[in-house]
Design a protein around this motif. Structure first.
Motif, PDB file in Angstrom:
ATOM      1  N   ILE A   1       0.914  -1.207  -0.076  1.00 21.29           N
ATOM      2  CA  ILE A   1      -0.247  -0.014  -0.030  1.00 21.29           C
ATOM      3  C   ILE A   1       0.870   1.298   0.028  1.00 21.29           C
TER       4      ILE A   1
ATOM      5  N   LYS B   1      -2.337   4.904   7.464  1.00 25.96           N
ATOM      6  CA  LYS B   1      -2.110   3.167   7.911  1.00 25.96           C
ATOM      7  C   LYS B   1      -2.817   3.309   9.245  1.00 25.96           C
TER       8      LYS B   1
ATOM      9  N   GLN C   1      -9.552   2.453   6.781  1.00 23.54           N
ATOM     10  CA  GLN C   1      -9.354   1.140   6.459  1.00 23.54           C
ATOM     11  C   GLN C   1      -9.383   1.182   4.849  1.00 23.54           C
TER      12      GLN C   1
ATOM     13  N   PHE D   1      -1.029  -7.330   6.856  1.00 18.31           N
ATOM     14  CA  PHE D   1      -2.178  -6.719   7.066  1.00 18.31           C
ATOM     15  C   PHE D   1      -3.063  -7.047   8.114  1.00 18.31           C
TER      16      PHE D   1
ATOM     17  N   GLN E   1      -0.489  -1.986  11.986  1.00 12.44           N
ATOM     18  CA  GLN E   1      -0.293  -2.263  10.549  1.00 12.44           C
ATOM     19  C   GLN E   1      -1.637  -1.816   9.687  1.00 12.44           C
ATOM     20  N   TRP E   2      -1.563  -1.902   8.492  1.00 14.08           N
ATOM     21  CA  TRP E   2      -2.613  -1.549   7.585  1.00 14.08           C
ATOM     22  C   TRP E   2      -4.034  -2.426   7.852  1.00 14.08           C
ATOM     23  N   ASN E   3      -5.007  -1.813   7.951  1.00 13.80           N
ATOM     24  CA  ASN E   3      -6.395  -2.146   8.036  1.00 13.80           C
ATOM     25  C   ASN E   3      -7.121  -2.325   6.669  1.00 13.80           C
ATOM     26  N   VAL E   4      -7.293  -3.827   6.276  1.00 16.63           N
ATOM     27  CA  VAL E   4      -7.497  -3.856   4.719  1.00 16.63           C
ATOM     28  C   VAL E   4      -8.633  -4.986   4.820  1.00 16.63           C
TER      29      VAL E   4
END
Length: 1242
Positions: A159, A177, A181, A204, A209-212
């Protein structure tokens, strides 16, 4: 909305200005966004975090939104249908859009979208992104469509890298980040050549960390075994492993006819066109096979662009031939022609106009094809096929990229006219398959063949001299075996262009004297074999083809002395009478090993977990173990009761045995002693299994129960009741927490082996189900089901949902097993065939033939690389697993051949199959076309008129006369009522047709009469046989014909001769009684003798001047189905149920067998001589094969029979081979060839 207030009490002027601009544009778009029919994601709420840059971030996202809405246009969109996974039934489809919406609203984290090349994955991804941006409101999940091949390290900071390319600052990226979302739409996993799990490697949905939610697409062809491991997210803790409940998948289905028409309706208005939707649909429906091709959306788009040009001036569209490569050819030329016209209409600079004139003079289309072809070659050479090329002029002007993307007028004009797309500084072909197509063009450039500009009939021979293929092309530089799509394109080229076939043959010839041509030669012969080219009697001495794939190839009587065959695959090849003298054979593979021979039926087979031992239990109570390193026997043991099932303990030291008297025993594999007996069943034990820990044994019995035993003490721990009939199988899951059982009561049940209780809700009903096993990962059941247990059904072990049904023309399944390392399934059946399946897509990978009796059992080795199968004749066959065959070779099951006959001019052969299909085989190469005879009645007999006008097919409702040129039924001759026409024969003049029906009635038809005049020649003889039939044949001279009948009630078989011009048939010209039942008849070419094939395995010769047959030819061991006299009268060929054809030589009353053809897998059902080519005959067999043979004399005066061409080989044929001086053939394969009788034991 009070964004400024959220910034703090003292926002900066820059922040205020940004906020005001954002709010102004936001208000303008809000009403439009709210009215869109859009997909909206559902995420759990995230904590509100205050950042000073929030306004700047929202404004940046707002700009990105409008940019993407501008760029992500989808001019044509047909909402795709999909199925739940590769195992699901093709009938169980759902709208993909709705499934994705449900995924976004669920707790799942990854959705994998699969589809074939061109299925519409990227189009759907663009549509999804646009819908999400349309619905986007402040602080909604942010949709990001990421082209994975364009990211340098997608497995690390996916990302972040994407946001940086869209000009987001590091501060903004960190803010996103931590507090936002994302819906991550990842396109082209296969094209990025990744193997990593992106969700896992990018951490993820981990804290901080990234919320995906990730939607990721991939080509089905890219996937191997256990592909889900690349996509399933990790669980909430490191120790939990992958969490299947967070994963979902869908497979895009091919277009239906309705979807195709909807696509055309959207396509037509895009540009001014003279054709309507109806015009396009009429052409798509009329051109043969085109509707099947265009179920793929990308091929549909190519076809629509090409169709007006293709059909221009063509009256009969039904003769147009369409292949995949021709679609690409026509589309590319059409694309370049459109851009040519565009450039000529455009106002250009003087420099560009001069260059355009030069390109026009050189041939704009050919220059465009050359540009794209060179680019594709460079992409494979410099990027190993990664389709995305990044070009920044200042940085890359001295690199290889500059000659394709530089600023020179020629490069720029060709680039802008080619089928490429551009995204900033990234370039790629319109589709991955377009890149592969142009790489195939780099091997063979079709632009010099004008015939390819349109779909057409196959071109004739090219009189021009054969040019050599370019030595600097990809054919010489890289192995193409890893590029199946490129191989497929080139195979189609071979079939269309004889010149290309000659060029490939020249490369193979070049390798004899040029070692640098070895890679090219290996590619060339692989392409030719895959395309169906045959190398029978070929001089291949000294060729260098290391690593070539010659599987399914034909090399009858080929000379391979001194050849470099290192690493060559010869699986299922026809290697009869091949000379391998002095050849290099290191690493040569046959994909099967020497068989093991016992002296009674093999009931079960098993490998030890470490793979070092192999065990088989026998019908006589015997148990045999083998050392798998040498395949020598270790122990022979005899039980008092018949053992039906066996299983190794996890420590390899014990074998569990289940016998027909209801007891289980433990046998020590080291000392060969039985040391523990477990009794309690009241019926025979059908299946035994060890738990993975080895502490428990499960036994399934005829008494409808499963018992669980302690392997230490023999104590019965639990009795599992629930089945209402015999339980045929029981198997543990890999973790030992589940036990699954299959019963003839039609149910599959799941149990908890620790408590002996059934799992609630886990009773699966399947008609005919009996045997069941689990996949290695425990996620899938495979079970036998259907009428007579003729199909394999897959069931999701988590949800219980039914998946794919694996079907073939199977005669009762006897066993199934799942590979311990992948998603392969092996099955055995009564039809003497072992089948290997890919459970991930339901494809049949291969049929393994070689057993001569019903197969009782099959299993995988623990490394998944071998398969063992045992049969009723006591033969255990060992096969090597190869999963690559399904990607390139379609496995068409051949129906039994009833009859074969040459045309009067010898130029083609007609075969009639048991599935009511006629096949027309061209001479001399064996190409064919099939004509299905879709009639409500079976075809029982066939005949071709000597004048070549009529093809007669006998059915229960009469005789259908087809025009042999058009395949159209022009007459139907009716006489018998409800009885099949079992034999027919035309007179030499083609006026008369004689027929016999199942009631023993012979009729004579005068075809010159317009009223279907018929005479009854020979009346009912009251046959009492279960399948009665008569026989009839015309003399090749005059109008005499012979009628043969089977024995009736007290009446022996008889022969009667008649004259077709007679008016009274009550009295035959001659009559003879014989002792053996007839199976076939033929006249000698002078009409003086009759040759008869009998049920008693003999061939009789009747000199018609005598009273009865006086010459008996013996040698066959079963009934003789067909006999034929050669045109010269000096040879007879006979085909028998004993699977051989015998060649007899002689004259008058002195005949002898001079040669035997013994390579058929089943009965030889029909034989015929070529009426024009001397010493050539054809055989048809119940194994589905049609083979043409040539008889010649050797230098020392012996006869030699060589196969000219053959169909449906499907198993290794290795007989009469020469290996003098050959180097490197492994001992195990030498033993295999010795067993086959191919070489001597010396």
């Amino acid at each position: 909305m009070t964004i400024v207030n959220r910034l703090g009490t003292r926002p900066s002027q820059a922040a205020n200005a940004t906020a005001r601009a954002y709010l102004t544009e936001r208000r303008k778009s809000q009403s439009a966004s709210s009215t869109q029919d859009s997909i909206r994601p559902g995420f759990p709420p995230v904590p509100h975090v205050q950042f000073e840059n929030t306004t700047l971030v929202e404004y940046a996202l707002h700009k990105l939104r409008w940019q993407r809405l501008e760029e992500a246009q989808v001019p044509i969109f047909i909402s795709p249908m999909a199925k739940a996974n590769l195992q699901a039934l093709n009938e169980d489809l759902f709208p993909l859009r709705e499934k994705v919406q449900a995924f976004l609203e669920s707790e799942r984290q990854v959705m994998l979208i699969l589809g074939d090349s061109g299925a519409g994955k990227s189009t759907f991804n663009r549509y999804l992104e646009r819908q999400l941006w349309n619905a986007y409101q402040n602080r909604d999940p942010i949709p990001l469509l990421i082209n994975l091949p364009a990211i340098d390290r997608p497995d690390k900071d996916l990302i972040g890298e994407h946001l940086r390319t869209n000009n987001f600052s590091e501060a903004q990226i960190q803010e996103l980040k931590q507090c936002r979302q994302f819906v991550l739409i990842c396109d082209g996993y296969d094209e990025s050549q990744l193997t990593a799990n992106l969700h896992t490697t990018n951490l993820f949905n981990r804290p901080g960390q990234w919320n995906v939610k990730m939607v990721i697409s991939c080509r089905t062809q890219f996937l191997g075994q256990e592909y889900r491991g690349r996509f399933i997210p990790e669980g909430s803790s490191h120790y939990q492993g992958q969490a299947i409940d967070l994963f979902q998948e869908a497979v895009i289905a091919p277009f239906t006819r309705e979807q195709i028409e909807d696509y055309v309706k959207q396509y037509v208005p895009l540009e001014p066109r003279t054709w309507t939707t109806k015009d396009y649909m009429d052409k798509l429906k009329t051109i043969p096979n085109l509707m099947d091709l265009v179920k793929n959306p990308f091929l549909l788009s190519l076809s629509l662009e090409a169709l007006p040009e293709v059909t221009e001036g063509r009256q009969d569209l039904s003769v147009i031939k369409v292949t995949r490569v021709q679609l690409y050819d026509t589309f590319v030329r059409h694309w370049l022609a459109v851009n040519n016209r565009r450039l000529q209409r455009t106002v250009l600079t003087t420099e560009d106009r001069d260059m355009l004139d030069q390109l026009l003079e050189a041939g704009f289309i050919s220059m465009g094809v050359d540009y794209a072809t060179r680019l594709a070659s460079a992409i494979f050479e410099h990027q190993d096929g990664n389709p995305v090329v990044q070009y920044v002029h200042v940085k890359d002007k001295k690199s290889w990229r500059a000659q394709y993307f530089g600023r020179e007028p020629e490069v720029r004009l060709l680039r802008e006219s080619s089928p490429l797309t551009r995204n900033g500084n990234q370039f790629r072909f319109l589709h991955r398959s377009m890149l592969e197509y142009f790489l195939s063009c780099a091997v063979f450039n079709p632009s010099i063949h004008e015939v390819d500009d349109k779909f057409c009939l196959q071109p004739g021979p090219d009189p021009t001299p054969t040019k050599r293929l370019a030595a600097d092309g990809p054919l010489f530089k890289r192995s193409l075996l890893s590029e199946p799509s490129v191989i497929q394109f080139l195979c189609e080229r071979v079939k269309q262009h004889p010149d290309f076939e000659r060029q490939l043959l020249a490369v193979i010839e070049q390798s004899k004297i040029d070692a640098t041509a070895a890679t090219a030669a290996a590619n060339a012969i692989t392409i030719l074999v895959r395309a169906g080219s045959r190398f029978n009697s070929a001089d291949l001495r000294g060729i260098r083809i290391p690593g070539a794939d010659l599987s399914d190839g034909q090399f009858d009587s080929a000379q391979l002395q001194g050849a470099d065959l290192t690493g060559v695959n010869l699986a299922r090849s026809w290697l009869r009478q091949v000379d391998f003298g002095d050849a290099q054979m290191d690493g040569v593979r046959f994909e099967e090993l020497p068989y093991l021979e016992e002296h009674t039926t093999v009931d079960a087979v098993a490998f030890s977990p470490n793979g070092k031992l192999f065990a088989a239990c026998l019908r006589n109570g015997g148990l045999t173990t083998y050392d798998t390193t040498t395949w020598t026997r270790v122990h022979r043991h005899r039980e008092q009761s018949l053992v039906r099932s066996i299983a190794f303990s996890p420590n390899n030291q014990h074998l569990a045995l289940g016998n027909i008297h209801g007891s289980c025993r433990l046998w020590d594999t080291v000392n060969g002693q039985t040391f523990l007996i477990m009794e309690g069943h009241t019926g025979g034990v059908n299946s035994v299994a060890f738990s993975p820990c080895g502490k428990q044994i499960a036994s399934a019995s005829y008494d409808s129960t499963i018992r669980l035993w302690s392997s230490d003490t023999g104590e019965c721990l639990f009795v599992l009741n629930g089945h209402q009939a015999a339980v045929w199988s029981a198997a543990y899951s890999a973790d030992g927490r589940r036990l699954v059982s299959g019963s003839s009561d039609g149910t599959i049940r799941v149990w908890d082996p620790e408590t002996g209780t059934p799992e609630p809700g886990w009773v699966i009903f399947h008609f005919g189900s009996s045997r069941v096993t689990l996949s290695a990962n425990g996620r899938q059941f495979a079970l036998t089901a259907g009428l007579g247990g003729s199909e394999i059904r897959l069931v999701d072990a988590v949800t219980g949902e039914q998946g794919l049904i694996l079907r073939d023309d199977i005669d009762r399944l006897t066993d199934i097993a799942v590979s311990p390392i992948g998603e392969l399934i092996v099955s055995s059946s009564w039809d003497n065939t072992v089948r290997l399946w890919d459970s991930s897509n339901g494809q049949l990978i291969s049929r393994m033939s070689g057993h001569r009796g019903r197969i009782t059992s099959c299993t995988f080795s623990p490394d998944g690389l071998k398969i063992a199968s045992g049969d009723e004749n006591g033969i255990i066959r060992l096969w090597e697993v190869n999963t690559s065959r399904s990607s390139s070779i379609a496995l068409e099951l051949a129906a039994e051949v009833r009859t074969v006959v040459y045309s009067p001019d010898g130029l083609f052969i007609i075969s009639n199959r048991l599935n009511n299909t006629l096949q027309l085989w061209g001479y001399p190469v064996g190409t064919f076309r099939s004509t299905p005879l879709t009639f409500p009645h079976n075809v029982y007999s066939t005949a071709l008129s000597p004048n070549g006008c009529w093809f007669a097919s006998g059915r229960t409702n009469g005789i259908h006369l087809l025009n042999a040129q058009t395949d159209v039924i022009e007459r139907v001759l009716r006489g018998s009522t409800g009885c099949p026409i079992v034999d027919m024969s035309f007179s030499h003049c083609s006026r008369w047709l004689a027929s016999c029906d199942g009631d023993g009635v012979t009729r004579l038809w005068d075809l010159e009469s317009t009223i279907d005049q018929v005479k009854v020649v020979d009346g009912r003889v009251f046959l009492n046989r279960p399948n009665p039939r008569g026989y009839v044949v015309f003399s090749p001279v005059g109008d005499q014909f012979a009628v043969g009948s089977e024995p009736g009630s007290g009446i022996p078989p008889r022969l009667r001769l008649f004259d077709a011009r007679a008016t009274d048939f009550r009295q035959p010209l001659k009559e003879a009684w014989i002792t053996d039942s007839l199976r076939s008849m033929d006249y000698s070419p002078d009409g003086q003798r009759l040759v008869l094939g009998t049920e008693a395995s003999s061939v009789l010769i009747w000199d018609l001047r005598s009273d009865k047959p006086d010459v008996i030819l013996e040698g066959h061991t079963d009934e003789v189905n067909s006999v034929a006299c050669s045109p010269c009268g000096k040879w007879i060929i006979s085909g028998s149920r004993d699977k051989t054809a015998r060649l007899w030589s002689g004259e008058v009353d002195s005949w002898s067998c001079v040669a035997v053809v013994s390579e058929c897998l089943d009965a030889v059902t029909s034989v015929a001589w070529n009426p024009v080519v001397p010493m050539e005959f054809v055989t048809g067999s119940a194994d589905g094969s049609v083979r043409v043979w040539q008889v010649s004399s050797t230098e020392v005066g012996h006869l030699s029979i060589r196969m000219h061409w053959g169909s449906h080989i499907e198993q290794l044929c290795a007989t009469d081979l020469t290996f003098k001086g050959a180097i490197g053939l492994s001992p195990i394969y030498r033993k295999l060839l010795i067993q086959r009788g191919a070489i001597g034991d010396s």
